[in-house]
Design a protein around this motif. Structure first.
Motif, mmCIF file in Angstrom:
data_model
loop_
_atom_site.group_PDB
_atom_site.id
_atom_site.type_symbol
_atom_site.label_atom_id
_atom_site.label_comp_id
_atom_site.label_asym_id
_atom_site.label_seq_id
_atom_site.Cartn_x
_atom_site.Cartn_y
_atom_site.Cartn_z
ATOM 1 N N ASP A 23 20.678 -10.723 4.403
ATOM 2 C CA ASP A 23 20.420 -11.549 3.173
ATOM 3 C C ASP A 23 20.260 -10.627 1.951
ATOM 4 O O ASP A 23 19.468 -9.545 2.089
ATOM 5 C CB ASP A 23 19.051 -12.424 3.276
ATOM 6 N N ASP A 24 20.727 -11.062 0.922
ATOM 7 C CA ASP A 24 20.654 -10.370 -0.513
ATOM 8 C C ASP A 24 19.136 -10.707 -0.861
ATOM 9 O O ASP A 24 18.426 -11.726 -0.678
ATOM 10 C CB ASP A 24 21.407 -11.031 -1.551
ATOM 11 N N ASN A 25 18.502 -9.548 -1.551
ATOM 12 C CA ASN A 25 16.992 -9.524 -1.989
ATOM 13 C C ASN A 25 17.108 -9.744 -3.635
ATOM 14 O O ASN A 25 17.976 -8.693 -4.150
ATOM 15 C CB ASN A 25 16.261 -8.278 -1.522
ATOM 16 N N SER A 26 16.162 -10.254 -3.957
ATOM 17 C CA SER A 26 16.166 -10.509 -5.357
ATOM 18 C C SER A 26 15.168 -9.500 -6.019
ATOM 19 O O SER A 26 15.072 -9.089 -7.419
ATOM 20 C CB SER A 26 15.497 -11.754 -5.808
ATOM 21 N N GLU A 27 14.314 -8.809 -5.464
ATOM 22 C CA GLU A 27 13.389 -7.650 -6.132
ATOM 23 C C GLU A 27 14.095 -6.340 -6.051
ATOM 24 O O GLU A 27 15.097 -6.130 -4.992
ATOM 25 C CB GLU A 27 12.153 -7.633 -5.133
ATOM 26 N N GLU A 28 14.020 -5.718 -7.119
ATOM 27 C CA GLU A 28 14.701 -4.381 -7.263
ATOM 28 C C GLU A 28 13.760 -3.303 -6.574
ATOM 29 O O GLU A 28 12.578 -3.623 -6.263
ATOM 30 C CB GLU A 28 14.919 -4.174 -8.848
ATOM 31 N N SER A 29 14.497 -2.100 -6.289
ATOM 32 C CA SER A 29 13.617 -1.049 -5.671
ATOM 33 C C SER A 29 12.459 -0.578 -6.695
ATOM 34 O O SER A 29 12.468 -0.665 -7.772
ATOM 35 C CB SER A 29 14.395 0.158 -5.614
ATOM 36 N N GLN A 30 11.351 -0.571 -5.899
ATOM 37 C CA GLN A 30 9.932 -0.403 -6.599
ATOM 38 C C GLN A 30 9.077 0.456 -5.722
ATOM 39 O O GLN A 30 9.167 0.501 -4.530
ATOM 40 C CB GLN A 30 9.555 -1.583 -7.040
ATOM 41 N N ILE A 31 8.151 0.941 -6.398
ATOM 42 C CA ILE A 31 6.947 1.550 -5.742
ATOM 43 C C ILE A 31 5.602 0.927 -5.957
ATOM 44 O O ILE A 31 5.252 0.674 -7.241
ATOM 45 C CB ILE A 31 6.908 3.081 -6.144
ATOM 46 N N ARG A 32 4.984 0.486 -4.852
ATOM 47 C CA ARG A 32 3.716 -0.232 -5.031
ATOM 48 C C ARG A 32 2.467 0.469 -4.403
ATOM 49 O O ARG A 32 2.630 1.438 -3.775
ATOM 50 C CB ARG A 32 3.853 -1.646 -4.164
ATOM 51 N N ASP A 33 1.480 0.059 -5.048
ATOM 52 C CA ASP A 33 0.118 0.753 -4.424
ATOM 53 C C ASP A 33 -0.450 -0.317 -3.450
ATOM 54 O O ASP A 33 -0.845 -1.358 -3.787
ATOM 55 C CB ASP A 33 -0.986 0.989 -5.645
ATOM 56 N N GLY A 34 -0.463 0.249 -2.148
ATOM 57 C CA GLY A 34 -1.078 -0.935 -1.321
ATOM 58 C C GLY A 34 -2.574 -0.797 -0.965
ATOM 59 O O GLY A 34 -3.226 -1.557 -0.088
ATOM 60 N N GLY A 35 -3.134 0.351 -1.473
ATOM 61 C CA GLY A 35 -4.671 0.252 -1.348
ATOM 62 C C GLY A 35 -4.944 1.038 -0.042
ATOM 63 O O GLY A 35 -4.184 1.836 0.785
ATOM 64 N N GLU A 36 -6.276 0.532 0.514
ATOM 65 C CA GLU A 36 -6.922 1.241 1.747
ATOM 66 C C GLU A 36 -6.470 0.370 2.945
ATOM 67 O O GLU A 36 -6.532 -0.987 2.805
ATOM 68 C CB GLU A 36 -8.134 1.378 1.688
ATOM 69 N N ILE A 37 -5.820 0.809 4.042
ATOM 70 C CA ILE A 37 -5.499 0.371 5.268
ATOM 71 C C ILE A 37 -6.169 1.196 6.510
ATOM 72 O O ILE A 37 -6.640 2.208 6.097
ATOM 73 C CB ILE A 37 -4.257 -0.155 5.602
ATOM 74 N N PHE A 38 -6.272 0.522 7.545
ATOM 75 C CA PHE A 38 -7.014 1.014 8.859
ATOM 76 C C PHE A 38 -5.956 1.187 9.953
ATOM 77 O O PHE A 38 -5.071 0.381 10.281
ATOM 78 C CB PHE A 38 -8.055 0.291 9.273
ATOM 79 N N THR A 39 -6.340 2.220 10.642
ATOM 80 C CA THR A 39 -5.464 2.252 11.978
ATOM 81 C C THR A 39 -5.636 1.032 12.983
ATOM 82 O O THR A 39 -6.782 0.387 12.922
ATOM 83 C CB THR A 39 -5.781 3.333 12.809
ATOM 84 N N SER A 40 -4.548 0.545 13.490
ATOM 85 C CA SER A 40 -4.509 -0.744 14.416
ATOM 86 C C SER A 40 -4.579 -1.949 13.384
ATOM 87 O O SER A 40 -4.795 -3.092 14.058
ATOM 88 C CB SER A 40 -5.573 -0.354 15.446
ATOM 89 N N GLN A 41 -4.662 -1.747 12.170
ATOM 90 C CA GLN A 41 -4.663 -3.176 11.492
ATOM 91 C C GLN A 41 -3.238 -3.740 11.227
ATOM 92 O O GLN A 41 -2.243 -3.029 10.980
ATOM 93 C CB GLN A 41 -5.310 -2.667 10.165
ATOM 94 N N LEU A 42 -3.132 -5.248 11.309
ATOM 95 C CA LEU A 42 -2.015 -5.814 10.685
ATOM 96 C C LEU A 42 -2.199 -6.277 9.285
ATOM 97 O O LEU A 42 -3.111 -6.637 8.892
ATOM 98 C CB LEU A 42 -1.924 -7.349 11.589
ATOM 99 N N VAL A 43 -1.144 -5.799 8.724
ATOM 100 C CA VAL A 43 -0.970 -5.385 7.150
ATOM 101 C C VAL A 43 -0.079 -6.357 6.685
ATOM 102 O O VAL A 43 1.064 -6.413 7.246
ATOM 103 C CB VAL A 43 -0.857 -4.061 6.668
#
Length: 667
Positions: A23-43
């Protein structure tokens, strides 16, 4: 541990179930800050554009799978063996989307057994709130998980406990919270307006939670972690089913209304199905609606709440199939007993149910009448019944005493927008008995039409006074030749018949009542004249025939009666009174008021006598009366109080008295 080759083979089968369309995507290429995540975590990643069912990305140097859980959400699982620190998730299939994360290693603060017991305790509380067979199904599932967990090595228990800790906020909210706000904040922005929309929102959010739980089970790398994910998803599904049962029990889809047992229609029906009203009389009616559950085709209406329901139903139905694949794997590779596969959802049918309207339903209705000469003067709803009063605005416009028209309704709530109507008839109840009551009082002319042209002279106007059987008429104002007269009258239907005497002329005349209300009186005479009058305050000025019966008590204890009739009492336009008494017209106070048909008279004067008693030659007399005017008889009735003071000397005494009595006044 079980055979991992079988696991990876089955996992490959499960992930193939997700579509890989481009499917075509409407968002253009971008860089985001996802913050802090943990090992074994569903994000979770929110993406405002079209999404495929599955993507492949890289988290640092490790490849990860991403699964679509809602229309704008993807999830992935952080590998347990990834190095902590800063890294990036790159998804080439989403226009090169890159999300920067700070990865933190998941640590235990308690033993693996105690950590997992925290989850199991929450599951026990959840099960205690369920009824059979739901509670039995989950208990069997949970027991099988516990048995398998107890059989793990210490290292495997630690890995499993960390998997729970990394996803504890997600898992605990499924097991404890009714709101599931974590999923609502991630997925919904629409406000909650009513209890029904609140329920739909909870239904949708629980579906999102279940879908995420299924993704957790699919993405989990270890069989026991996969079993935990499947168990959590099963709990989320129970919550989803609870909300669905509650929604379906409310039959939120409304089709039409029924009033007084008559079904609404969209076009005029036969008079046999007409609801009958009487002008300006309240009618109590039964009030029902035909309603049913939501069905898939309702999504075509484009209503947000229904779209949420149908889409959530579809998402969960598909996720159940995927979860059953996981359960089959778990049964073969983890548990020592078979866990039943989950039943899929059953679609609702289109059967209508007729139910009594609730107060919440009634608030969504708006009523109107097609005929502009009919108004809804009052409407209310109590205990499932509609109370409705219809009023004919201009009675002169109706024919044969009946108006046939339509009572229309519009109903709107968060899920419905419908309209319909009922054939109704309104009968005019202003027969001669009602006219006889309405005509009483004083009427002042304000219009005279001759062949449609106004000939009224406001400087010389006629005033009519109607009692229960008689009337008087007189010209007031500046008139060249003022006339007055009167007689008796009768009303039959809309016909007013008067027998009159005016000067030396006597006769009778018939007039047609075109309008007679509390304020307006319109009659026609022949085909040429139309006379209009407005209600005015009664004209009480002038002479009245006065009668009084009093009982008096003298200050020495003696009593007597003072009765009189046939005397004249005059109410002057300056609000003074002329009354036959001993004042000789010399009053200390003299006045009256007339408000709300109540006449109040207050008099006082000096009653002189001779010879004087030690220099005093008068007694002060007071007289007060309170009388009520009766339009039907053009008369007053009421009470009187009078008194006279004592005058006492050394060798003389003039006793006073106090009297109370009844008074009447007629013209």
């Amino acid at each position: 541990m079980k055979n991992f080759i079988r696991f990876y083979f089955l996992f490959s089968l499960i992930t193939v179930m997700f579509s890989c369309s481009n499917d075509d995507n409407s968002e253009e290429s971008q860089i985001r800050d996802g913050g802090e995540i943990f090992t074994s975590q569903l994000v979770t990643i929110i993406y405002n554009g079209s999404l495929q069912e599955e993507y492949t990305g890289s988290l640092g140097a490790i490849d990860v799978n991403l699964i679509k859980t809602t229309d704008n959400e993807l999830v992935f699982l952080v590998p347990s063996n990834i190095e902590p620190g800063s890294t990036s998730l790159k998804i080439p299939g989403l226009n090169g989307l890159r999300v920067n994360y700070d990865i933190v290693a998941t640590e235990l603060v308690d033993s693996p057994e105690n950590t997992v017991d925290q989850m199991l305790a929450r599951m026990d509380l959840f099960v205690n709130g369920l009824e059979e067979p739901d509670a039995i199904d989950l208990s069997l599932f949970q027991s099988a998980f516990v048995e398998s967990f107890d059989a793990l090595s210490d290292n495997e228990k630690e890995v499993t406990a960390k998997f729970y800790v990394a996803n504890s906020s997600f898992i605990n909210e499924i097991l404890v919270s009714a709101e599931l706000s974590r999923f609502a904040s991630a997925s919904m922005s629409r406000s909650i307006n009513t209890s029904n929309t609140n329920l739909i929102l909870r239904f949708k959010v629980s579906g999102v939670a279940f879908s995420a739980g299924v993704a957790l089970a699919i993405l989990a790398p270890e069989p026991i972690e996969k079993a935990m994910g499947a168990l959590v998803a099963a709990y989320a599904l129970k919550k989803f089913r609870q909300y669905k049962r509650e929604i379906d029990s409310r039959n939120l889809k409304i089709f039409s209304a029924k009033i007084d047992g008559i079904a609404a229609d969209f076009e005029r029906n036969s008079s046999a199905n007409s609801i009958e009203f009487v002008n300006n009389e309240e009618k109590t009616l039964s009030f029902e609606v035909d309603r049913r559950d939501f069905i898939p085709s309702d999504i075509d209406e484009g209503v947000a709440g229904i779209i949420d329901y149908v889409k959530s139903f579809d998402i969960v139905s598909e996720a159940i199939i995927k979860l059953n694949q996981v359960i089959m794997f778990v049964n073969d590779n983890v548990f020592f007993s078979n866990i039943n596969l989950l039943d899929n959802l059953n679609e609702n049918d289109s059967t209508l149910e007729t139910v009594t309207v609730t107060s919440e339903d009634f608030n969504g209705f708006q009523f109107s009448v097609t005929d502009s000469n009919i108004e809804i003067s009052s409407i209310s709803f109590t205990n499932g019944e509609l109370k409705l009063t219809l009023n004919i605005i201009n009675e002169s416009l109706i024919q044969n005493g009946v108006v046939n028209t339509r009572l229309k309704y519009n109903y709107n709530d968060d899920f419905n927008s419908i309209s319909g109507g009922f054939d109704i008839s309104i009968t005019n109840n202003n027969d001669e008995n009602n006219y006889q009551e309405l005509i009483l009082g004083t009427w002042r002319a304000n219009s005279v039409l001759y062949n449609g042209s106004e000939i009224f002279n406001p400087s010389c106007y006629e005033e009519l006074v109607f009692t229960s059987s008689n009337f008087t008429a007189q010209d007031l104002g500046t008139c060249d030749a003022p006339q007055s007269g009167g007689g008796d009258y009768s009303i039959t239907g809309n016909t007013l018949t008067v027998n009159f005497t005016e000067g030396n002329v006597s006769g009778s005349a018939s007039q047609q009542i075109l309008e007679l209300t509390d304020t307006n009186f319109v009659v026609s005479e022949g085909s040429e004249y139309v006379y209009s009058y407005e209600k005015t305050d009664v004209n009480i000025f002038g002479e009245w025939i006065f009668a009084e019966n009093s009982n008096c008590v003298v200050s020495n204890g003696d009593t007597f009666t003072d009765n009189g009739s046939g005397e004249l009492l005059t109410l002057n336009v300056d609000y003074t009174v002329v009354l036959p008494d001993d004042s000789n017209g010399n009053y200390l106070t003299n006045g009256f008021t007339f408000e709300n048909n109540i006449l109040t008279i207050n008099l006082s004067y000096q009653d002189f006598f001779s010879p004087a008693c030690e220099g005093v030659n008068f007694q002060t007399a007071t007289n007060s009366m309170t009388l009520i005017y009766d339009e039907a008889t053009d008369s007053f009735t009421g009470t009187s109080q009078s008194s006279r003071n004592d005058v006492i000397g050394s060798d003389c005494t003039r006793y006073g008295e106090t009297c109370t009595g009844t008074v009447s006044m007629t013209r």
